[in-house]
Design an enzyme around this catalytic site. Structure first.
Site, PDB file in Angstrom:
ATOM      1  N   TYR A   1      15.596 -64.129 107.648  1.00  0.00           N
ATOM      2  CA  TYR A   1      16.468 -62.957 107.541  1.00  0.00           C
ATOM      3  C   TYR A   1      15.839 -61.689 108.116  1.00  0.00           C
ATOM      4  O   TYR A   1      16.504 -60.649 108.182  1.00  0.00           O
ATOM      5  CB  TYR A   1      16.818 -62.684 106.070  1.00  0.00           C
ATOM      6  CG  TYR A   1      17.543 -63.805 105.387  1.00  0.00           C
ATOM      7  CD1 TYR A   1      18.870 -64.108 105.702  1.00  0.00           C
ATOM      8  CD2 TYR A   1      16.916 -64.578 104.405  1.00  0.00           C
ATOM      9  CE1 TYR A   1      19.548 -65.138 105.065  1.00  0.00           C
ATOM     10  CE2 TYR A   1      17.584 -65.612 103.760  1.00  0.00           C
ATOM     11  CZ  TYR A   1      18.900 -65.882 104.095  1.00  0.00           C
ATOM     12  OH  TYR A   1      19.565 -66.908 103.459  1.00  0.00           O
TER      13      TYR A   1
ATOM     14  N   HIS B   1      21.716 -57.150 108.169  1.00  0.00           N
ATOM     15  CA  HIS B   1      21.751 -56.889 106.722  1.00  0.00           C
ATOM     16  C   HIS B   1      20.396 -56.423 106.198  1.00  0.00           C
ATOM     17  O   HIS B   1      20.307 -55.897 105.088  1.00  0.00           O
ATOM     18  CB  HIS B   1      22.175 -58.176 106.011  1.00  0.00           C
ATOM     19  CG  HIS B   1      23.026 -57.969 104.789  1.00  0.00           C
ATOM     20  ND1 HIS B   1      23.740 -56.816 104.514  1.00  0.00           N
ATOM     21  CD2 HIS B   1      23.286 -58.813 103.737  1.00  0.00           C
ATOM     22  CE1 HIS B   1      24.389 -56.961 103.372  1.00  0.00           C
ATOM     23  NE2 HIS B   1      24.131 -58.153 102.882  1.00  0.00           N
TER      24      HIS B   1
ATOM     25  N   TYR C   1      17.574 -61.856  96.205  1.00  0.00           N
ATOM     26  CA  TYR C   1      18.501 -61.762  97.319  1.00  0.00           C
ATOM     27  C   TYR C   1      19.338 -60.498  97.156  1.00  0.00           C
ATOM     28  O   TYR C   1      19.395 -59.891  96.087  1.00  0.00           O
ATOM     29  CB  TYR C   1      19.350 -63.032  97.423  1.00  0.00           C
ATOM     30  CG  TYR C   1      18.572 -64.160  98.064  1.00  0.00           C
ATOM     31  CD1 TYR C   1      18.480 -64.263  99.446  1.00  0.00           C
ATOM     32  CD2 TYR C   1      17.882 -65.080  97.282  1.00  0.00           C
ATOM     33  CE1 TYR C   1      17.752 -65.272 100.040  1.00  0.00           C
ATOM     34  CE2 TYR C   1      17.137 -66.093  97.868  1.00  0.00           C
ATOM     35  CZ  TYR C   1      17.077 -66.180  99.246  1.00  0.00           C
ATOM     36  OH  TYR C   1      16.330 -67.172  99.835  1.00  0.00           O
TER      37      TYR C   1
ATOM     38  N   ASN D   1      22.355 -59.583  96.773  1.00  0.00           N
ATOM     39  CA  ASN D   1      23.360 -59.405  95.727  1.00  0.00           C
ATOM     40  C   ASN D   1      22.760 -59.128  94.350  1.00  0.00           C
ATOM     41  O   ASN D   1      23.468 -58.679  93.449  1.00  0.00           O
ATOM     42  CB  ASN D   1      24.254 -60.647  95.619  1.00  0.00           C
ATOM     43  CG  ASN D   1      25.054 -60.890  96.870  1.00  0.00           C
ATOM     44  OD1 ASN D   1      25.008 -60.123  97.826  1.00  0.00           O
ATOM     45  ND2 ASN D   1      25.815 -61.981  96.865  1.00  0.00           N
TER      46      ASN D   1
END
Length: 209
Positions: free
Chosen positions: A17, A22, A67, A69
């Site tokens: 990632y 993001h 993560y 969220n």
């Protein structure tokens, strides 16, 4: 309460990632840390931490390792542990609704559909803390926004976003030393946009697993 400032970049942990749109919060805070010779040398409350001074101000820089969220867990724990005043907490995160590279510094506000911010607001029980949104632009055509944010910046966007790391670090320094109103007046301005078309799509809440 503490005199320290807590500055948090949001992202997803893991090499896969690292360069995603993001993860621009991680990217900005890594650039800020490198500029001031600070290292993320320890882990606390499920976040990588770099402590030191920026422009004479005591700071804690943090990258939550939950993560996206679930960002509220580490942020809330650090906020309480260090007894941070709400106006000394700054969250840095990506925003689909801003053109690529645009910065928006605000003293408070809602989540804007960003699931990381939604988690933080829920854990803190308040929206009254500063945030720095970094524009990543809308997905092209009818691409799913959730897929778009988990891709890396493309070849046209990358030079723009790399320049934004510098401007974002400047904006954070101004916030630390001059206050949020001065920093907003100087850095909340439109940024250059890529030449490729970037058609709008329907708004959706964004966050990765």
């Amino acid at each position: 309460m503490s005199e320290r400032h807590l500055i948090v970049g949001l992202g997803n942990p893991g090499q896969e990632y690292r360069a995603n749109r993001h993860n621009v919060g991680f990217q900005v805070i890594d650039h800020l840390a490198a500029r001031h010779g600070l290292a993320f040398a320890r882990q606390q409350h499920n976040a990588f931490i770099a402590a030191g001074e920026i422009k004479g101000r005591a700071v804690i820089l943090a990258k939550p390792q939950s993560y996206m969220n679930e960002s509220g867990g580490p942020v809330g724990a650090l906020f309480r542990f260090y007894k941070i005043e709400p106006d000394r907490l700054l969250i840095i995160f990506d925003d689909l609704d801003l053109p690529i590279g645009t910065l928006r510094l605000r003293p408070s506000g809602g989540s804007g559909g960003h699931k990381g911010m939604k988690s933080i607001i829920a854990r803190l029980g308040s929206e009254d803390f500063p945030r720095l949104r970094v524009g990543i632009g809308r997905p092209p055509g009818r691409m799913d926004p959730a897929a778009y944010v988990l891709q890396d910046f493309d070849s046209l966007q990358l030079p723009i976003i790399q320049a934004v790391y510098e401007r974002a670090a400047d904006a954070i320094e101004a916030w630390l030393t001059e206050g949020i109103e001065a920093a907003m007046g100087r850095y909340n301005r439109p940024a250059e946009q890529p030449s490729e078309p970037n058609e709008g799509v329907q708004d959706e809440s964004i966050g990765s697993a």
